[in-house]
Scaffold this active site. Structure first.
Site, PDB file in Angstrom:
ATOM      1  N   ASP A 117     -99.936 -46.280 -28.251  1.00 15.23           N
ATOM      2  CA  ASP A 117     -99.419 -47.646 -28.277  1.00 15.23           C
ATOM      3  C   ASP A 117    -100.062 -48.488 -27.189  1.00 15.23           C
ATOM      4  O   ASP A 117     -99.794 -48.310 -26.000  1.00 15.23           O
ATOM      5  CB  ASP A 117     -97.896 -47.626 -28.071  1.00 15.23           C
ATOM      6  N   HIS A 153    -102.453 -48.061 -32.041  1.00 13.60           N
ATOM      7  CA  HIS A 153    -101.582 -49.132 -32.540  1.00 13.60           C
ATOM      8  C   HIS A 153    -101.675 -50.277 -31.539  1.00 13.60           C
ATOM      9  O   HIS A 153    -101.088 -50.207 -30.456  1.00 13.60           O
ATOM     10  CB  HIS A 153    -100.151 -48.577 -32.655  1.00 13.60           C
ATOM     11  N   GLY A 173     -91.932 -40.850 -31.275  1.00 15.07           N
ATOM     12  CA  GLY A 173     -92.118 -40.794 -29.830  1.00 15.07           C
ATOM     13  C   GLY A 173     -91.052 -39.965 -29.156  1.00 15.07           C
ATOM     14  O   GLY A 173     -91.257 -38.794 -28.831  1.00 15.07           O
ATOM     15  N   SER A 174     -89.876 -40.546 -28.990  1.00 12.84           N
ATOM     16  CA  SER A 174     -88.819 -39.846 -28.258  1.00 12.84           C
ATOM     17  C   SER A 174     -88.370 -38.570 -28.963  1.00 12.84           C
ATOM     18  O   SER A 174     -88.010 -37.597 -28.302  1.00 12.84           O
ATOM     19  CB  SER A 174     -87.632 -40.784 -28.006  1.00 12.84           C
ATOM     20  N   MET A 207    -100.251 -51.978 -25.535  1.00 12.21           N
ATOM     21  CA  MET A 207     -99.445 -53.211 -25.415  1.00 12.21           C
ATOM     22  C   MET A 207    -100.016 -54.064 -24.288  1.00 12.21           C
ATOM     23  O   MET A 207    -100.370 -53.538 -23.229  1.00 12.21           O
ATOM     24  CB  MET A 207     -97.994 -52.858 -25.098  1.00 12.21           C
ATOM     25  N   GLY A 216     -92.596 -52.789 -29.003  1.00  6.92           N
ATOM     26  CA  GLY A 216     -92.544 -53.031 -27.563  1.00  6.92           C
ATOM     27  C   GLY A 216     -92.013 -51.862 -26.753  1.00  6.92           C
ATOM     28  O   GLY A 216     -92.454 -51.648 -25.633  1.00  6.92           O
ATOM     29  N   PHE A 217     -91.078 -51.125 -27.331  1.00  2.00           N
ATOM     30  CA  PHE A 217     -90.438 -50.063 -26.557  1.00  2.00           C
ATOM     31  C   PHE A 217     -90.128 -48.850 -27.431  1.00  2.00           C
ATOM     32  O   PHE A 217     -89.837 -49.007 -28.630  1.00  2.00           O
ATOM     33  CB  PHE A 217     -89.137 -50.575 -25.926  1.00  2.00           C
ATOM     34  N   GLY A 218     -90.162 -47.668 -26.818  1.00  2.00           N
ATOM     35  CA  GLY A 218     -89.737 -46.463 -27.510  1.00  2.00           C
ATOM     36  C   GLY A 218     -88.229 -46.323 -27.431  1.00  2.00           C
ATOM     37  O   GLY A 218     -87.549 -47.072 -26.715  1.00  2.00           O
ATOM     38  N   GLY A 219     -87.719 -45.372 -28.200  1.00  6.06           N
ATOM     39  CA  GLY A 219     -86.303 -45.021 -28.084  1.00  6.06           C
ATOM     40  C   GLY A 219     -85.322 -46.006 -28.699  1.00  6.06           C
ATOM     41  O   GLY A 219     -84.129 -45.965 -28.389  1.00  6.06           O
ATOM     42  N   SER A 264     -95.995 -40.105 -30.694  1.00 10.80           N
ATOM     43  CA  SER A 264     -96.392 -41.267 -29.898  1.00 10.80           C
ATOM     44  C   SER A 264     -96.354 -40.920 -28.421  1.00 10.80           C
ATOM     45  O   SER A 264     -95.293 -40.577 -27.877  1.00 10.80           O
ATOM     46  CB  SER A 264     -95.455 -42.442 -30.163  1.00 10.80           C
ATOM     47  N   ASP A 282     -93.156 -46.501 -38.091  1.00  8.90           N
ATOM     48  CA  ASP A 282     -93.146 -46.376 -36.634  1.00  8.90           C
ATOM     49  C   ASP A 282     -91.883 -46.998 -36.062  1.00  8.90           C
ATOM     50  O   ASP A 282     -91.657 -48.199 -36.206  1.00  8.90           O
ATOM     51  CB  ASP A 282     -94.392 -47.080 -36.081  1.00  8.90           C
ATOM     52  N   GLY A 283     -91.081 -46.162 -35.403  1.00 11.85           N
ATOM     53  CA  GLY A 283     -89.908 -46.643 -34.678  1.00 11.85           C
ATOM     54  C   GLY A 283     -88.637 -45.961 -35.113  1.00 11.85           C
ATOM     55  O   GLY A 283     -88.221 -46.070 -36.263  1.00 11.85           O
ATOM     56  N   GLY A 284     -88.024 -45.227 -34.193  1.00 13.39           N
ATOM     57  CA  GLY A 284     -86.723 -44.620 -34.463  1.00 13.39           C
ATOM     58  C   GLY A 284     -86.749 -43.457 -35.437  1.00 13.39           C
ATOM     59  O   GLY A 284     -85.713 -43.104 -36.004  1.00 13.39           O
ATOM     60  N   HIS A 326    -100.507 -40.801 -31.737  1.00 14.14           N
ATOM     61  CA  HIS A 326    -100.296 -42.248 -31.816  1.00 14.14           C
ATOM     62  C   HIS A 326    -100.336 -42.850 -30.407  1.00 14.14           C
ATOM     63  O   HIS A 326     -99.613 -42.397 -29.513  1.00 14.14           O
ATOM     64  CB  HIS A 326     -98.939 -42.500 -32.483  1.00 14.14           C
ATOM     65  N   MET A 372     -93.364 -51.338 -39.254  1.00 11.90           N
ATOM     66  CA  MET A 372     -92.553 -51.164 -38.048  1.00 11.90           C
ATOM     67  C   MET A 372     -91.074 -51.087 -38.421  1.00 11.90           C
ATOM     68  O   MET A 372     -90.551 -51.955 -39.122  1.00 11.90           O
ATOM     69  CB  MET A 372     -92.755 -52.341 -37.084  1.00 11.90           C
ATOM     70  N   MET A 425    -100.752 -53.513 -30.120  1.00 10.93           N
ATOM     71  CA  MET A 425     -99.728 -54.570 -30.051  1.00 10.93           C
ATOM     72  C   MET A 425    -100.235 -55.585 -29.037  1.00 10.93           C
ATOM     73  O   MET A 425     -99.708 -55.714 -27.919  1.00 10.93           O
ATOM     74  CB  MET A 425     -98.379 -53.959 -29.650  1.00 10.93           C
TER      75      MET A 425
HETATM   76  C1  DX5 Z   1     -92.857 -49.128 -30.366  1.00 10.52           C
HETATM   77  C2  DX5 Z   1     -94.032 -48.224 -30.593  1.00 10.52           C
HETATM   78  C3  DX5 Z   1     -93.681 -46.888 -31.117  1.00 10.52           C
HETATM   79  C4  DX5 Z   1     -92.820 -46.052 -30.190  1.00 10.52           C
HETATM   80  C5  DX5 Z   1     -91.914 -45.263 -31.080  1.00 10.52           C
HETATM   81  O1  DX5 Z   1     -93.316 -50.431 -30.196  1.00 10.52           O
HETATM   82  O2  DX5 Z   1     -94.918 -48.818 -31.521  1.00 10.52           O
HETATM   83  O3  DX5 Z   1     -94.848 -46.166 -31.477  1.00 10.52           O
HETATM   84  O4  DX5 Z   1     -93.528 -45.170 -29.389  1.00 10.52           O
HETATM   85  O5  DX5 Z   1     -91.014 -44.594 -30.279  1.00 10.52           O
HETATM   86  P1  DX5 Z   1     -89.697 -43.914 -30.915  1.00 10.52           P
HETATM   87  O6  DX5 Z   1     -90.162 -42.898 -31.891  1.00 10.52           O
HETATM   88  O7  DX5 Z   1     -89.018 -43.344 -29.723  1.00 10.52           O
HETATM   89  O8  DX5 Z   1     -88.916 -45.025 -31.575  1.00 10.52           O
HETATM   90 ZN    ZN Z   2     -96.565 -47.560 -32.263  1.00 13.80          ZN
END
Ligand code: DX5
Ligand code: ZN
Length: 230
Positions: free
Chosen positions: A38, A69, A200-201, A40, A145-148, A13, A178-180, A36, A140, A71
């Protein structure tokens, strides 16, 4: 029916990448299956990222297929544009679409795969019929909304249900999460039956993003290997 083992897909991501150097950041993960993206809008989620002009430019700058993706509110209006500029997969949120079947039809007509995403607290049961019109299901595993953020293992029940429906021929979707997703969580997601892992992270926070992609894929492949023989 048995799950036919396929190589897990990894979709880094770019939310965790350097937005001023997106083309180079794409080049940093040549082994990625999808990139990927995102999108938003500051309304559907409390964060604002990028939109169609950036996706269009990124599409020209990389040969990695884009996985958008969305959002955003009113994806019915905006999603086909992301397909028209050449994205491989365009995912809308079930919670945001006015006419999810129409969305899928329009995305496909514009040349992309159509994805439907569900937030962590959205039950899968409500969307199974609609998913017959879709190519991918994005589960999800954090609040969008946010990475990490931290992985929410409770969403894996939805992955298991989707996997079962796919393996028994009742649905024909790629199951994406997607996420974590990280070295600590990828195995449980793979064991539950995920096909495509967004990270992502865990990728862009690593010293060597490409090695992080390969390591996640290897780990997922090992964890899901037994699914093919069970
Ligand atoms: C969050 C995004 C994810 C995000 C995942 O709303 O949809 O795609 O980038 O980031 P990580 O892998 O760091 O959770
Ligand atoms: Zn995403």
């Amino acid at each position: 029916m048995r799950h036919v083992a396929r190589a897990p897909m990894i979709a880094p991501s770019i939310l965790s990448a350097d937005f001023a150097r997106l083309a180079e950041e794409a080049d940093a993960v040549p082994g990625a299956d999808w990139l990927h993206v995102d999108v938003m809008d500051g309304h559907f989620v409390p964060n604002l990222t990028l939109g169609l002009p950036v996706v269009e430019a990124l599409e020209r700058a990389t040969s990695i297929p884009l996985d958008c993706h969305l959002m955003i509110n009113d994806p019915d209006r905006w999603a086909p544009g992301y397909a028209e500029v050449g994205s491989r997969n365009v995912t809308v949120h079930a919670e945001a679409a006015h006419d999810p079947r129409g969305c899928a039809r329009d995305i496909r007509a514009a040349g992309a795969l159509a994805g439907l995403s569900v937030k962590p607290r959205t039950p899968l049961e409500d969307w199974i019929e609609v998913l017959r019109d879709y190519d991918t299901l994005l589960v999800m595993s954090v609040e969008p909304g946010f990475g990490g953020q931290s992985f929410m293992p409770e969403v894996l029940d939805k992955v298991r249900t989707a996997r079962r429906l796919v393996d028994t021929g009742h649905l024909h979707v790629l199951v994406e999460i997607d996420g974590g997703i990280s070295r600590d969580t990828v195995e449980q997601a793979a064991e539950a039956g995920v096909d495509c892992f967004v990270a992502g992270s865990a990728v862009y926070g690593a010293d060597d993003p490409e090695r992080a992609v390969e390591a996640l894929r290897d780990q997922a492949a090992r964890a899901s290997a037994h699914l093919g023989t069970g």
